[in-house]
Design an enzyme around this catalytic site. Sequence first.
Site, short mmCIF file in Angstrom:
data_model
loop_
_atom_site.label_atom_id
_atom_site.label_comp_id
_atom_site.label_asym_id
_atom_site.label_seq_id
_atom_site.Cartn_x
_atom_site.Cartn_y
_atom_site.Cartn_z
N PHE A 23 0.86 -1.18 0.00
CA PHE A 23 0.00 0.00 0.00
C PHE A 23 0.91 1.24 0.00
CE2 PHE A 23 -2.58 3.08 2.59
CZ PHE A 23 -3.58 3.26 1.66
N ASP A 30 6.49 -3.18 8.55
CA ASP A 30 5.14 -2.68 8.28
C ASP A 30 4.20 -3.87 8.47
OD1 ASP A 30 2.72 -1.86 7.26
OD2 ASP A 30 3.56 -0.79 5.54
N HIS A 39 -0.78 -5.55 7.66
CA HIS A 39 -1.53 -6.73 7.21
C HIS A 39 -1.35 -7.93 8.14
CE1 HIS A 39 -1.35 -5.55 2.62
NE2 HIS A 39 -1.87 -4.60 3.37
N GLN A 68 -7.06 0.32 10.93
CA GLN A 68 -8.12 0.87 10.07
C GLN A 68 -9.21 -0.19 9.87
OE1 GLN A 68 -8.43 -0.19 6.64
NE2 GLN A 68 -10.05 1.27 6.15
N LYS A 100 -8.83 -3.83 8.65
CA LYS A 100 -7.74 -4.64 9.22
C LYS A 100 -8.25 -5.65 10.26
CE LYS A 100 -4.89 -2.43 6.63
NZ LYS A 100 -5.37 -1.08 6.46
N ARG A 116 5.87 16.27 24.47
CA ARG A 116 5.59 16.24 25.91
C ARG A 116 5.83 14.85 26.48
NH1 ARG A 116 -0.12 19.31 26.69
NH2 ARG A 116 -0.58 18.16 24.82
N TYR A 134 2.52 22.28 30.04
CA TYR A 134 3.01 22.64 28.70
C TYR A 134 4.52 22.67 28.65
CZ TYR A 134 -1.84 23.57 27.68
OH TYR A 134 -3.19 23.42 27.50
N ARG A 139 -1.44 11.12 18.60
CA ARG A 139 -2.15 10.32 19.61
C ARG A 139 -3.44 9.67 19.11
NH1 ARG A 139 -1.17 15.13 22.74
NH2 ARG A 139 -3.35 15.57 22.34
C1 LIG Z 1 0.83 -2.22 4.06
C2 LIG Z 1 0.17 -1.03 4.67
N1 LIG Z 1 0.92 -0.11 5.30
C3 LIG Z 1 0.36 0.96 5.88
C4 LIG Z 1 -1.00 1.19 5.84
C5 LIG Z 1 -1.55 2.45 6.41
O1 LIG Z 1 -2.49 2.28 7.39
P1 LIG Z 1 -3.66 3.34 7.64
O2 LIG Z 1 -4.67 3.15 6.55
O3 LIG Z 1 -4.18 2.96 8.99
O4 LIG Z 1 -3.06 4.69 7.62
C6 LIG Z 1 -1.83 0.27 5.20
C7 LIG Z 1 -3.28 0.47 5.14
O5 LIG Z 1 -3.99 -0.18 4.41
C8 LIG Z 1 -1.23 -0.87 4.60
O6 LIG Z 1 -1.97 -1.78 3.95
#
Ligand SMILES: Cc1ncc(COP(=O)(O)O)c(C=O)c1O
Length: 412
Positions: free
Chosen positions: A100, A171, A174, A197, A200, A229, A236, A246
């Site tokens: 992605f 990463d 997935h 997301q 997922k 922070r 602050y 966050r």
């Molecule tokens: C391989 C990969 N990396 C990063 C992301 C980014 O995640 P987000 O959509 O939560 O920003 C995704 C989202 O589909 C992804 O498939």
Amino acid sequence: MAKLALKGGSREAENLRKIVPPWPIYDGEDERAVVEVVRSRRWCRLYAGSKAEVFEEMFAEYHQAKYGVAVANGTVALELALKTVGVGIGDEVIVPAVTFIATASAVSEVGAIPIFADIDPETAAISAKSIEENITDKTKAVIGVHYAGYPINFDEVLPLIKKYNLFLIEDCAHAHGSEWRGRKVGAIGHMGGFSLQESKSLTAGEGGIVLTNSDELAEKARLIHNIGRVLGKPGYMHYILSSNYRLSEIQAGLLISQMRRLKEQVELKHETGEYLASKLRKIGGVEPLKKDERITKRGYYYFVIRYRSEELQNVSREKFVAALNAEGVPAGVGYGMPLYRQPAFKRENLKGVFPEDWGIPKYENLSLPGAEEYCRREVTLPHQILLGGKESADLIVAAIEKIKENVDELLS
Ligand SMILES: Cc1ncc(COP(=O)(O)O)c(C=O)c1O
């Protein structure tokens, strides 16, 4: 009379929609978890004993990592990991050509240059050989994507990371629950970023988390993610200039509740995936990703089928997918192309992203053989289909067998 649903016949996998639960899954406890946070009026994590903190601990523990830092989404999870290990302006970061776009855009967002390495067309994982070919004196890190939940080959990648003194960011968008030699992904490299997301394997609509085993990196990531922070210190006082990454407490509350199902779902998807893969291997023309005993648990985002049109009378992959869809199997083609073919990587669209004199690679001229072959063959099924167990796998197999037996109908 036509047999294939695409040509007017009945739908072989009609029952899939009844067996496979709609995604995301929720129940009354999830609803109560959200309402509880709403009623508490503590919607932001800047309180002691926050939901975000509880979620970080739960998720890190499940992934056998020491620390978790919850963030707003998977894209900024990667940005945070890159910043934390010190990737910055003008550095090069090696990323796989099939993923992605966030894997690469996170790199450019921190001012660094994404460099595409090829993938292994049998596993969709970044090729160690191609990583090594792309290392220069500007290379600072590699992002290994556990594409579709299939872990990268750590046995080959980790020695390179060590040899060239690089950082490995995983990463794991997935790969919730995936394992390499009995160890969950996410903190095998220096840091790992997950997406939470909606599509997922664990979700609060949006969300993300960074994992690490390093005390130093965890502390630094916390600081960067909280606009400089220190969490727990009110007021602050900002110790560095950075952004706000966050996660909200409402999402954290929902994630804690969603965690009830993750382990069980991962186990079920793993079992169904193994079963489906073994059945598909017998049909011909529809190869799952290569079996690797070192992958002791396969988390899933996609179940991948590598389609071999040559074994189905050269019927195009697109027609095969249309025929599967007509039979009731919600198949797709992943992201559809190697990342360097996206309009975002055309010369004219890179203006303003990088300074003119940086000598950015001519992405649009790339043609990496593993990535090209993989993308030509890739057919994807969404992970939740595996929650239907063997029954759902049998329906998918029956639909594919039916298409294969009646492939003549697709020739016209
Ligand atoms: C391989 C990969 N990396 C990063 C992301 C980014 O995640 P987000 O959509 O939560 O920003 C995704 C989202 O589909 C992804 O498939």
